[in-house]
Motif scaffolding. Structure first.
Motif, PDB file in Angstrom:
ATOM      1  N   ARG A 262      46.142 -60.861  84.875  1.00 22.61           N
ATOM      2  CA  ARG A 262      45.504 -59.555  84.775  1.00 22.61           C
ATOM      3  C   ARG A 262      44.237 -59.559  83.924  1.00 22.61           C
ATOM      4  O   ARG A 262      43.640 -58.509  83.698  1.00 22.61           O
ATOM      5  CB  ARG A 262      46.486 -58.567  84.127  1.00 22.61           C
ATOM      6  N   GLY A 263      43.950 -60.732  83.355  1.00 24.15           N
ATOM      7  CA  GLY A 263      42.762 -60.800  82.485  1.00 24.15           C
ATOM      8  C   GLY A 263      42.938 -60.027  81.195  1.00 24.15           C
ATOM      9  O   GLY A 263      41.974 -59.570  80.581  1.00 24.15           O
ATOM     10  N   THR A 264      44.203 -59.860  80.762  1.00 20.07           N
ATOM     11  CA  THR A 264      44.440 -59.113  79.517  1.00 20.07           C
ATOM     12  C   THR A 264      44.939 -60.048  78.429  1.00 20.07           C
ATOM     13  O   THR A 264      45.548 -59.617  77.460  1.00 20.07           O
ATOM     14  CB  THR A 264      45.493 -58.004  79.728  1.00 20.07           C
TER      15      THR A 264
ATOM     16  N   ALA B  87      55.420 -66.079  71.395  1.00 19.11           N
ATOM     17  CA  ALA B  87      55.285 -66.515  72.772  1.00 19.11           C
ATOM     18  C   ALA B  87      54.521 -65.475  73.579  1.00 19.11           C
ATOM     19  O   ALA B  87      53.589 -65.780  74.303  1.00 19.11           O
ATOM     20  CB  ALA B  87      56.647 -66.722  73.370  1.00 19.11           C
ATOM     21  N   ALA B  88      54.950 -64.245  73.435  1.00 20.56           N
ATOM     22  CA  ALA B  88      54.303 -63.194  74.203  1.00 20.56           C
ATOM     23  C   ALA B  88      53.204 -62.585  73.355  1.00 20.56           C
ATOM     24  O   ALA B  88      53.418 -62.277  72.201  1.00 20.56           O
ATOM     25  CB  ALA B  88      55.323 -62.131  74.567  1.00 20.56           C
ATOM     26  N   SER B  89      52.061 -62.454  73.914  1.00 20.76           N
ATOM     27  CA  SER B  89      51.002 -61.813  73.153  1.00 20.76           C
ATOM     28  C   SER B  89      51.320 -60.330  73.070  1.00 20.76           C
ATOM     29  O   SER B  89      51.963 -59.759  73.942  1.00 20.76           O
ATOM     30  CB  SER B  89      49.668 -62.059  73.820  1.00 20.76           C
ATOM     31  N   LYS B  90      50.876 -59.745  71.983  1.00 15.37           N
ATOM     32  CA  LYS B  90      51.204 -58.337  71.794  1.00 15.37           C
ATOM     33  C   LYS B  90      50.048 -57.448  72.246  1.00 15.37           C
ATOM     34  O   LYS B  90      49.716 -56.480  71.612  1.00 15.37           O
ATOM     35  CB  LYS B  90      51.533 -58.095  70.319  1.00 15.37           C
ATOM     36  N   ALA B  91      49.411 -57.869  73.316  1.00 15.60           N
ATOM     37  CA  ALA B  91      48.298 -57.070  73.826  1.00 15.60           C
ATOM     38  C   ALA B  91      48.829 -55.731  74.330  1.00 15.60           C
ATOM     39  O   ALA B  91      50.000 -55.619  74.677  1.00 15.60           O
ATOM     40  CB  ALA B  91      47.620 -57.805  74.962  1.00 15.60           C
TER      41      ALA B  91
ATOM     42  N   VAL C 209      56.233 -58.053  88.333  1.00 23.60           N
ATOM     43  CA  VAL C 209      55.589 -58.276  87.047  1.00 23.60           C
ATOM     44  C   VAL C 209      56.452 -59.267  86.277  1.00 23.60           C
ATOM     45  O   VAL C 209      57.671 -59.110  86.220  1.00 23.60           O
ATOM     46  CB  VAL C 209      55.486 -56.943  86.266  1.00 23.60           C
ATOM     47  N   GLN C 210      55.824 -60.298  85.687  1.00 24.25           N
ATOM     48  CA  GLN C 210      56.615 -61.262  84.922  1.00 24.25           C
ATOM     49  C   GLN C 210      56.661 -60.855  83.450  1.00 24.25           C
ATOM     50  O   GLN C 210      55.625 -60.691  82.796  1.00 24.25           O
ATOM     51  CB  GLN C 210      56.061 -62.682  85.053  1.00 24.25           C
TER      52      GLN C 210
ATOM     53  N   ARG D  18      52.668 -64.730  79.265  1.00 22.44           N
ATOM     54  CA  ARG D  18      51.277 -65.204  79.207  1.00 22.44           C
ATOM     55  C   ARG D  18      50.679 -65.272  80.597  1.00 22.44           C
ATOM     56  O   ARG D  18      49.535 -64.898  80.814  1.00 22.44           O
ATOM     57  CB  ARG D  18      51.233 -66.609  78.624  1.00 22.44           C
ATOM     58  N   ARG D  19      51.503 -65.819  81.536  1.00 20.63           N
ATOM     59  CA  ARG D  19      50.989 -65.977  82.896  1.00 20.63           C
ATOM     60  C   ARG D  19      50.554 -64.624  83.464  1.00 20.63           C
ATOM     61  O   ARG D  19      49.518 -64.498  84.094  1.00 20.63           O
ATOM     62  CB  ARG D  19      52.096 -66.586  83.772  1.00 20.63           C
TER      63      ARG D  19
END
Ligand code: 5AD
Ligand code: SF4
Length: 552
Positions: A467-469, A485-489, A503-504, A461-462
């Motif tokens: 990145r504004g995504t 937990a992790a967005s699937k963007a 990159v995290q 998420r962070r």
């Protein structure tokens, strides 16, 4: 017919997410396209949830918005799918004429036909008289109604269940890199907990044939899926009776000659023609080795034999994570809830499960999670105290805590007045949340220094925020996990990572703990290539349930 664009938003549970995915697949195959913005859609579908009041309120407010939208677009088609449709039935359409389609969760295989009819009706109405089109519902309805529990219709319900799941469009991994999938094994519920609407909306419990489940998982594995979550309202209750004609004298024979590796226990009632939950887990594990992680939700505290625990213990790719709600720690409340077990039995189950499965020394600590309802009618301070003791004792890695809300159609709604004031529910809710936060925190801290296999899901998420995504989870698009937990963007943005930056990424352990770790953007493996892979990480720090790790 011209190509129509669909907006599909999902509320509620994982079962709904899967239903939405199956619906989207079947509509996609018919030529419908999808949009992430309801404003661009010709058809707006809400896949709804009735388990708690809040989810329903959101849908009412969305439907209110649609009334306005119809002014600009008289031929817009609006559909309510899922549990709210089933429970409210035609009342919902009478209250909200903006709704053109109502389709219950057991009838979703009929949706393409309903949609086709609704689109035709609406466009012909709109071309005749746009005002009429705005006011009139296309009235396309498919609900199971009270017929769902008649034995004569059980077989038919089973068939329609199969046609939806068997029609799954298995496409290669999409742009978001998702390599995890849900597979239904059981639909419906026969438990009738007094607060719960599910047995009324999803109908009688039906189990899918094991071969269909295995074939579906193989097909998913062939496209690159490596994590499967089996779904059922009482998933461990799975039991498939094969053609009973083969049994001797019509009596189920005790199981002979079939043991799991090192197994001594066997469900004594399982005949040679029965596939139990333990059998199913074992078959999937053995027959689809490409699946590296096999999970299942939600378990019922009863019906959990040692045969299941042995299979989990002996099969390395089955996750040591069990979501097994107690709901309350008070026997009096359990009885009023019609849960069918005592707290002593629940505790025995937790102890037994830990004995079998908790092995931190080999990097496989058992992780449990739960659900609790506070403020069930007549709940006293003393009952609440017992729930606190249960929570302390269970040491869940996380626990969902809900304030009781009476659901129309349930026994509690009809027979037990909702007599606990909201202020008390809130206090009890907050108390349990605070306790659980401490427990989660201490479990996380115990993991520091341990090494785990981590299944990488995507950017943290962070990282997304940076990145504004960031895509809000639950924004309802197909493919976006609601509680994930992790967005699937889309991960395509990773290609633009400036060289030299880290990159995290975020992933999960087999016990469902979330792990964050940094990878260099210019290392031998590009960040994007980690996603969907299993990596080995050592935990270096912990904060609540978020673990930080480094690759080893
Ligand atoms: N009120 C509050 N919580 C509820 N749940 C189910 N029905 C209700 C209700 N009427 C909770 C239970 C269940 C979870 C999915 O939702 O804890 O396990
Ligand atoms: Fe609802 Fe109880 Fe069935 Fe779970 S087991 S779906 S809480 S009736």
């Amino acid at each position: 017919m011209p190509q129509k664009t669909v907006y599909l938003e999902t509320f509620g549970c994982q079962m709904n997410e899967l239903d939405s995915e199956l619906v989207a697949g079947s509509l996609g195959a018919l030529g419908y396209t999808f949009t992430r913005d309801a404003k661009d859609a010709d058809i707006v579908l809400y896949n709804t949830c009735s388990v708690r009041e809040r989810a329903e309120q959101k849908v009412w407010s969305r439907l209110g918005d649609m009334r306005t939208a119809k002014h600009d677009k008289p031929d817009l088609v609006v559909g309510v799918l899922g549990c709210m449709a089933e429970r409210d039935g035609k009342d919902l359409m009478a209250r909200m004429p903006v709704v053109d389609i109502m389709c219950g969760p057991a009838e979703l295989d009929k949706l393409p036909e309903l949609l086709d009819n609704a689109v035709r009706t609406k466009s012909s109405l709109a071309s005749d008289d746009p005002d009429k089109a705005r006011r009139r519902s296309a009235k396309q309805i498919a609900l199971q109604g009270s017929a769902s529990r008649r034995s004569s219709t059980l077989a038919a319900a089973g068939d329609s269940l199969e046609s939806l799941d068997l029609g799954r469009m298995v496409s290669p991994i999409d742009a978001d890199g998702r390599r995890s999938a849900y597979v239904r094994i059981t639909r419906g519920c026969n438990k009738f907990c007094t607060y719960c609407v599910v047995p009324h909306t999803r109908g009688a419990e039906i189990h899918r044939p094991p071969q269909h489940i295995i074939d579906e998982i193989k097909a998913l594995a062939d496209t690159g899926i490596i994590e499967i979550t089996l779904l059922g309202q009482t998933v461990n209750h799975y039991r498939y009776e094969h053609d009973s004609a083969v049994t001797l004298d019509g009596v189920l024979q005790p199981q002979k000659g079939r043991t799991y590796k090192g197994s001594h226990h066997r469900d004594a009632f399982a005949g040679a023609n029965t596939t139990t939950f333990a059998d199913l887990l074992y078959r999937i594990h053995e027959e689809v080795p490409a699946i590296q992680r096999l999970r299942f939700v939600t378990s019922y505290p009863r019906d959990f034999g040692n045969d299941v625990l042995e299979v989990i213990r002996d099969c390395p790719r089955i996750c040591r994570y069990i979501h097994v709600p107690a709901q309350t720690g008070s026997n009096r409340m359990l009885k009023m809830m019609n849960r069918g077990y005592t707290i002593e039995e629940y505790n025995e189950f937790i102890d037994r499960t830990r004995e079998y499965l908790d092995q931190p020394e080999i990097g496989r600590p058992l992780m449990l999670s739960g659900d609790i309802i506070v403020g069930f009618p007549t709940e006293t301070d003393q009952d609440h105290e017992l729930t606190k003791q249960m929570l302390e004792r269970s040491r869940y890695k996380n626990c969902f805590i809900f304030k009781y809300s009476p659901r129309p159609g349930t026994v509690a709604y009809d027979k037990i007045p909702d007599d606990i004031p909201d202020a008390i529910k809130r206090i009890r809710n907050n108390e349990l949340l605070a306790m659980q936060a401490d427990i989660s925190d201490s479990i996380a801290r115990e993991q520091v220094g341990r090494e785990f296999d981590v299944f990488v899901e995507g950017l943290s998420r962070r990282e997304h925020k940076k990145r504004g995504t960031d895509v809000k989870p639950g924004s309802g698009m197909v493919g976006i996990t609601i509680n994930g937990a992790a967005s699937k963007a889309p991960v395509a943005v990773l290609d633009e990572t400036p060289v030299g930056e880290t990159v995290q990424l975020s992933g999960r352990t087999d016990g469902d703990l979330i792990v964050f770790f940094d990878v260099p953007s210019d290392g031998p493996t590009k960040p994007i290539d980690y996603i969907g892979q299993m990596v080995r990480a050592k935990i270096t720090a912990a904060d609540r349930l978020n673990l930080n790790g480094e690759l080893i």
